[in-house]
Design an enzyme around this catalytic site. Structure first.
Site: not given
Length: 481
Positions: A150, A248, A282
């Protein structure tokens, strides 16, 4: 059409035993590049190159490492337009997002360069006469990174540049959907003259590359950004072999909108957080929790603004909505919408797609009986939830296994000071979006959203280990004397 080779020990090489796959544009299905994927021999070569390179790299003066990283930043800045085009072509990034990602990545190189001079130790008060007690920070050696699709350049570089600043050598596995992001970093290193083996690029499947990262004893740390499922597997693999890791992972990030806040501004904050880069962030705003007195007004104004969002040419700066990374992701959104509507939610707009292009969608009256309340959609779908009051909103926000980012919109300072520390997330932003980045801040989450922190000195702490060193100036006695 580009041919993406592996970058190992300062050379572009073809793979051994791997495949050559198509790097496909999610916008129209066209082939952007042919990508060599790493086999076991290639992974071995990359780790061996990094292992051989890091001792000399770590011994360089901080000013010398700094200069290399600044030259890499200059190369990226000079070629920003070209590289932004790559991000648009292979990842479906819109024009504004792609330009911003390259610009922020230039800042990462420079921020990492600055950290080279700030890796400090200290003096410790002693309990033994005539002793000097010190501690220093030492590089780990070889660090391996796994990056997502992303924000492929920014998130990979945030790992690689700071790991190298700390004196480590780095091996990168980029997302299989966005391998050109790794090529950008390799070209920056090559242009800067960074010594051979300090940075290595090996696109490839997780069961070949990722498993080697966790099991090979020469790799001292794995730093990962991606799904919670894969991150948990990496944590287990690293723990089994006694190595460090940072994770993460996913998020189901809440935006709390209290009744005292301006509704029009709240709508702007919510739309940016929910739909920027098609919601594939995210930190994206996944749950919009609105206090009851302004709930209906917020829903009406939110719908009006979302209907006006422009979808289209990725190189059009006015276009907000682009394609999802894969058409298969549309099925996840379809499932969440169908389940929520069956359980009483209202679909205010969207719910359709053409290929990988999913229409911006809104679900209102969402509650915790619905899958979309807890599960990541990772697409342009906003869920709006009604809260009775501020305490109810906080309870709703914390009802999640995730804890990455969050936001609170209120003009009541006392309430903000009370609520912000009680929101269960690694990052809380008052009167701003859940989507927030900073090169200086400790970026990361809690619960199922992650472990460890990234950014400036916080990354340096992760990519080094403390060593206690004492110097006994004069001999002293021992109990065994």
């Amino acid at each position: 059409m580009q041919e993406v080779k592996l970058y190992i020990n300062g050379k572009w090489v073809e793979n051994h035993g791997g495949k050559v796959i198509d790097d496909v544009s999610p916008a129209d299905g066209s082939v952007v590049a042919k990508v060599h994927t790493a086999g076991a021999e290639d992974v071995e070569a990359a780790i061996a190159a990094a292992q051989a390179a890091w001792p000399a790299w770590s011994k360089l003066l901080p000013a010398d490492r700094e200069l290399y990283l600044l030259k890499a930043a200059d190369h990226l800045e000079k070629n920003a337009e070209k590289y932004a085009g790559w991000l648009m072509d292979e990842g479906g990034s819109g024009f504004i997002k792609a330009i911003d990602e390259v610009g922020q990545s230039v800042s990462i190189w420079r921020a990492a360069a600055g950290e080279c001079r700030r890796i400090n130790g200290g003096i410790i008060p002693v309990d033994t006469p005539d002793q000097l007690s010190t501690y220093i920070r030492c590089p780990l050696g070889v660090v391996a990174g796994i990056a997502p699709f992303n924000y492929p350049l920014l998130l990979a570089l945030g790992k690689a540049a700071l790991a190298m600043a700390a004196g480590n050598a780095f091996v990168l596995k980029p997302s299989s959907d966005t391998p050109l992001s790794g090529v950008i970093i390799a070209e920056c290193c090559e242009a800067a003259g960074i010594p051979d083996g300090v940075f290595n690029l090996i696109p490839g499947p997780g069961d070949v590359v990722g498993d080697a990262f966790t099991s090979d004893k020469r790799v001292r740390m794995v730093t990962f950004t991606g799904s919670t499922k894969v991150g948990s597997q990496i944590a287990c693999g690293c723990a089994a072999h006694g190595k460090k890791y940072t994770l993460e992972m996913g998020g189901k990030n809440p935006l709390i909108v209290l009744a005292d806040y301006d509704v029009d501004q709240a709508v702007s904050v919510g739309i940016f957080g929910a739909y920027f880069h098609q919601g594939q962030i995210c930190m994206g705003t996944n749950r919009i929790i609105v206090e009851e007195p302004i709930y209906d007004e917020f829903c009406a104004k939110f719908l009006e603004r979302v209907k006006a969002l422009k979808t289209g040419n990725l190189r059009d700066p006015a276009a907000v909505i682009g394609p999802l990374i894969k058409e298969s992701q549309c099925a996840v959104l379809d499932g969440h919408i169908a389940d929520a509507v069956a359980k009483g939610a209202r679909l205010l707009c969207g719910g359709t797609h053409e290929g990988a292009w999913y229409a911006p969608s809104i679900l209102a009256d969402v509650n915790n009986t619905m899958n979309v309340f807890y599960e990541e959609s990772f697409g342009p779908l906003a869920s709006i939830i009604k809260a009775k009051d501020a305490e109810d909103a906080l309870t709703i926000a914390n009802d999640s296994s995730y804890g990455l980012s969050s936001a609170l919109l209120t003009n009541n300072l006392s309430l903000a000071l009370d609520m912000a520390p009680r929101i269960e997330a690694g990052m809380v932003h008052v009167n701003d979006s859940t989507v927030m980045g900073s090169r200086q801040a400790p970026f990361g989450g809690i619960k199922s959203s992650g472990y460890g922190r990234e950014g400036s000195s916080f990354s340096i702490e992760e990519f080094t280990e403390l060593k206690w060193i004492t110097y006994q100036v004069k001999p002293h006695g021992y109990p065994t004397d």
